[in-house]
Design a protein around this motif. Structure first.
Motif, PDB file in Angstrom:
ATOM      1  N   THR A 273      46.425  61.514  -0.679  1.00 14.89           N
ATOM      2  CA  THR A 273      45.595  61.382   0.523  1.00 14.89           C
ATOM      3  C   THR A 273      45.838  62.570   1.440  1.00 14.89           C
ATOM      4  O   THR A 273      46.997  62.862   1.782  1.00 14.89           O
ATOM      5  CB  THR A 273      45.915  60.091   1.278  1.00 14.89           C
ATOM      6  N   ILE A 274      44.761  63.222   1.836  1.00 13.51           N
ATOM      7  CA  ILE A 274      44.857  64.324   2.789  1.00 13.51           C
ATOM      8  C   ILE A 274      44.463  63.804   4.167  1.00 13.51           C
ATOM      9  O   ILE A 274      43.566  62.964   4.305  1.00 13.51           O
ATOM     10  CB  ILE A 274      43.967  65.511   2.371  1.00 13.51           C
ATOM     11  N   SER A 275      45.149  64.307   5.183  1.00 19.83           N
ATOM     12  CA  SER A 275      44.818  63.941   6.555  1.00 19.83           C
ATOM     13  C   SER A 275      45.199  65.102   7.459  1.00 19.83           C
ATOM     14  O   SER A 275      45.868  66.040   7.022  1.00 19.83           O
ATOM     15  CB  SER A 275      45.551  62.660   6.975  1.00 19.83           C
ATOM     16  N   ARG A 276      44.771  65.037   8.699  1.00 23.41           N
ATOM     17  CA  ARG A 276      45.115  66.112   9.628  1.00 23.41           C
ATOM     18  C   ARG A 276      45.277  65.542  11.029  1.00 23.41           C
ATOM     19  O   ARG A 276      44.653  64.546  11.393  1.00 23.41           O
ATOM     20  CB  ARG A 276      44.068  67.219   9.604  1.00 23.41           C
ATOM     21  N   ASP A 277      46.107  66.224  11.792  1.00 18.18           N
ATOM     22  CA  ASP A 277      46.301  65.914  13.202  1.00 18.18           C
ATOM     23  C   ASP A 277      46.010  67.200  13.958  1.00 18.18           C
ATOM     24  O   ASP A 277      46.860  68.093  14.032  1.00 18.18           O
ATOM     25  CB  ASP A 277      47.739  65.438  13.446  1.00 18.18           C
ATOM     26  N   ASN A 278      44.817  67.309  14.497  1.00 20.15           N
ATOM     27  CA  ASN A 278      44.422  68.558  15.146  1.00 20.15           C
ATOM     28  C   ASN A 278      45.200  68.805  16.438  1.00 20.15           C
ATOM     29  O   ASN A 278      45.329  69.949  16.871  1.00 20.15           O
ATOM     30  CB  ASN A 278      42.920  68.567  15.403  1.00 20.15           C
ATOM     31  N   ALA A 279      45.721  67.764  17.039  1.00 17.79           N
ATOM     32  CA  ALA A 279      46.538  67.958  18.241  1.00 17.79           C
ATOM     33  C   ALA A 279      47.827  68.702  17.902  1.00 17.79           C
ATOM     34  O   ALA A 279      48.396  69.395  18.748  1.00 17.79           O
ATOM     35  CB  ALA A 279      46.859  66.620  18.877  1.00 17.79           C
ATOM     36  N   LYS A 280      48.262  68.539  16.652  1.00 16.25           N
ATOM     37  CA  LYS A 280      49.488  69.202  16.197  1.00 16.25           C
ATOM     38  C   LYS A 280      49.193  70.382  15.278  1.00 16.25           C
ATOM     39  O   LYS A 280      50.128  71.009  14.758  1.00 16.25           O
ATOM     40  CB  LYS A 280      50.385  68.209  15.462  1.00 16.25           C
ATOM     41  N   ASN A 281      47.917  70.652  15.038  1.00 10.99           N
ATOM     42  CA  ASN A 281      47.527  71.736  14.119  1.00 10.99           C
ATOM     43  C   ASN A 281      48.230  71.591  12.774  1.00 10.99           C
ATOM     44  O   ASN A 281      48.729  72.561  12.197  1.00 10.99           O
ATOM     45  CB  ASN A 281      47.841  73.104  14.720  1.00 10.99           C
ATOM     46  N   THR A 282      48.260  70.383  12.260  1.00 18.15           N
ATOM     47  CA  THR A 282      48.998  70.096  11.035  1.00 18.15           C
ATOM     48  C   THR A 282      48.144  69.274  10.081  1.00 18.15           C
ATOM     49  O   THR A 282      47.435  68.359  10.502  1.00 18.15           O
ATOM     50  CB  THR A 282      50.303  69.344  11.349  1.00 18.15           C
ATOM     51  N   VAL A 283      48.236  69.641   8.818  1.00 16.42           N
ATOM     52  CA  VAL A 283      47.573  68.911   7.738  1.00 16.42           C
ATOM     53  C   VAL A 283      48.642  68.306   6.853  1.00 16.42           C
ATOM     54  O   VAL A 283      49.691  68.920   6.613  1.00 16.42           O
ATOM     55  CB  VAL A 283      46.670  69.854   6.926  1.00 16.42           C
ATOM     56  N   TYR A 284      48.366  67.110   6.371  1.00 16.59           N
ATOM     57  CA  TYR A 284      49.334  66.388   5.547  1.00 16.59           C
ATOM     58  C   TYR A 284      48.741  66.090   4.170  1.00 16.59           C
ATOM     59  O   TYR A 284      47.537  65.897   4.027  1.00 16.59           O
ATOM     60  CB  TYR A 284      49.725  65.080   6.218  1.00 16.59           C
ATOM     61  N   LEU A 285      49.618  66.024   3.192  1.00 17.83           N
ATOM     62  CA  LEU A 285      49.237  65.579   1.863  1.00 17.83           C
ATOM     63  C   LEU A 285      50.226  64.509   1.432  1.00 17.83           C
ATOM     64  O   LEU A 285      51.387  64.808   1.139  1.00 17.83           O
ATOM     65  CB  LEU A 285      49.233  66.740   0.867  1.00 17.83           C
ATOM     66  N   GLN A 286      49.779  63.276   1.456  1.00 18.26           N
ATOM     67  CA  GLN A 286      50.592  62.161   0.988  1.00 18.26           C
ATOM     68  C   GLN A 286      50.366  61.996  -0.500  1.00 18.26           C
ATOM     69  O   GLN A 286      49.233  61.783  -0.940  1.00 18.26           O
ATOM     70  CB  GLN A 286      50.222  60.873   1.726  1.00 18.26           C
ATOM     71  N   MET A 287      51.426  62.094  -1.267  1.00 21.84           N
ATOM     72  CA  MET A 287      51.325  62.021  -2.724  1.00 21.84           C
ATOM     73  C   MET A 287      52.101  60.804  -3.213  1.00 21.84           C
ATOM     74  O   MET A 287      53.322  60.734  -3.023  1.00 21.84           O
ATOM     75  CB  MET A 287      51.889  63.291  -3.354  1.00 21.84           C
ATOM     76  N   ASN A 288      51.392  59.869  -3.788  1.00 24.61           N
ATOM     77  CA  ASN A 288      51.998  58.648  -4.329  1.00 24.61           C
ATOM     78  C   ASN A 288      51.832  58.597  -5.837  1.00 24.61           C
ATOM     79  O   ASN A 288      51.008  59.314  -6.403  1.00 24.61           O
ATOM     80  CB  ASN A 288      51.348  57.420  -3.690  1.00 24.61           C
ATOM     81  N   SER A 289      52.592  57.736  -6.461  1.00 28.77           N
ATOM     82  CA  SER A 289      52.521  57.551  -7.921  1.00 28.77           C
ATOM     83  C   SER A 289      52.565  58.896  -8.643  1.00 28.77           C
ATOM     84  O   SER A 289      51.753  59.177  -9.534  1.00 28.77           O
ATOM     85  CB  SER A 289      51.228  56.806  -8.289  1.00 28.77           C
TER      86      SER A 289
END
Length: 122
Positions: A66-82
């Motif tokens: 799952t990709i997500s982003r927090d523009n207030a923090k200028n950060t993108v995340y990649l949650q990798m499961n399984s």
């Protein structure tokens, strides 16, 4: 010049999870994650539009990542499961102009991070 810095990689057993982060010095970009293993071309993993309203995934990771982003923090995340051993690679985040409508092609991305190693043991 936009700088991208990835973090969160590491060694995990198959079936486990990791969360990658990508801190960006700019905000108005579409963001993507690509991965690369030795001797292979960089492979698209996932992307998210600058607003976060649309996401795109490679078939190999759908339902697990799952990709997500927090523009207030200028950060993108990649949650990798399984996670699977075949997910082992260096993961790079990348930034493309917000007007770009090309998400899957590495050539559409203008800025790249140095990458973070993800190793999944069987």
């Amino acid at each position: 010049q936009v700088q991208l810095v990835e973090s969160g990689g590491g060694l995990v057993q198959a079936g486990g999870s990791l969360r990658l982060s990508c801190a960006a010095s700019g905000r108005m970009f579409n963001m993507g994650w690509f991965r690369q293993t030795p001797g292979k071309e960089r492979e698209f993993v996932t992307a998210i539009t600058w607003s976060g309203g649309n996401t795109y995934y490679a078939d190999a990771v759908k339902g697990r990542f799952t990709i997500s982003r927090d523009n207030a923090k200028n950060t993108v995340y990649l949650q990798m499961n399984s996670l699977k051993p075949e997910d082992t690679a260096v993961y790079h985040c990348a930034a493309a102009p917000a007007y770009s409508s090309s998400y899957y092609n590495a050539n559409a991305y203008r800025y790249w991070g140095q990458g973070t190693q993800v190793t999944v043991s069987s």
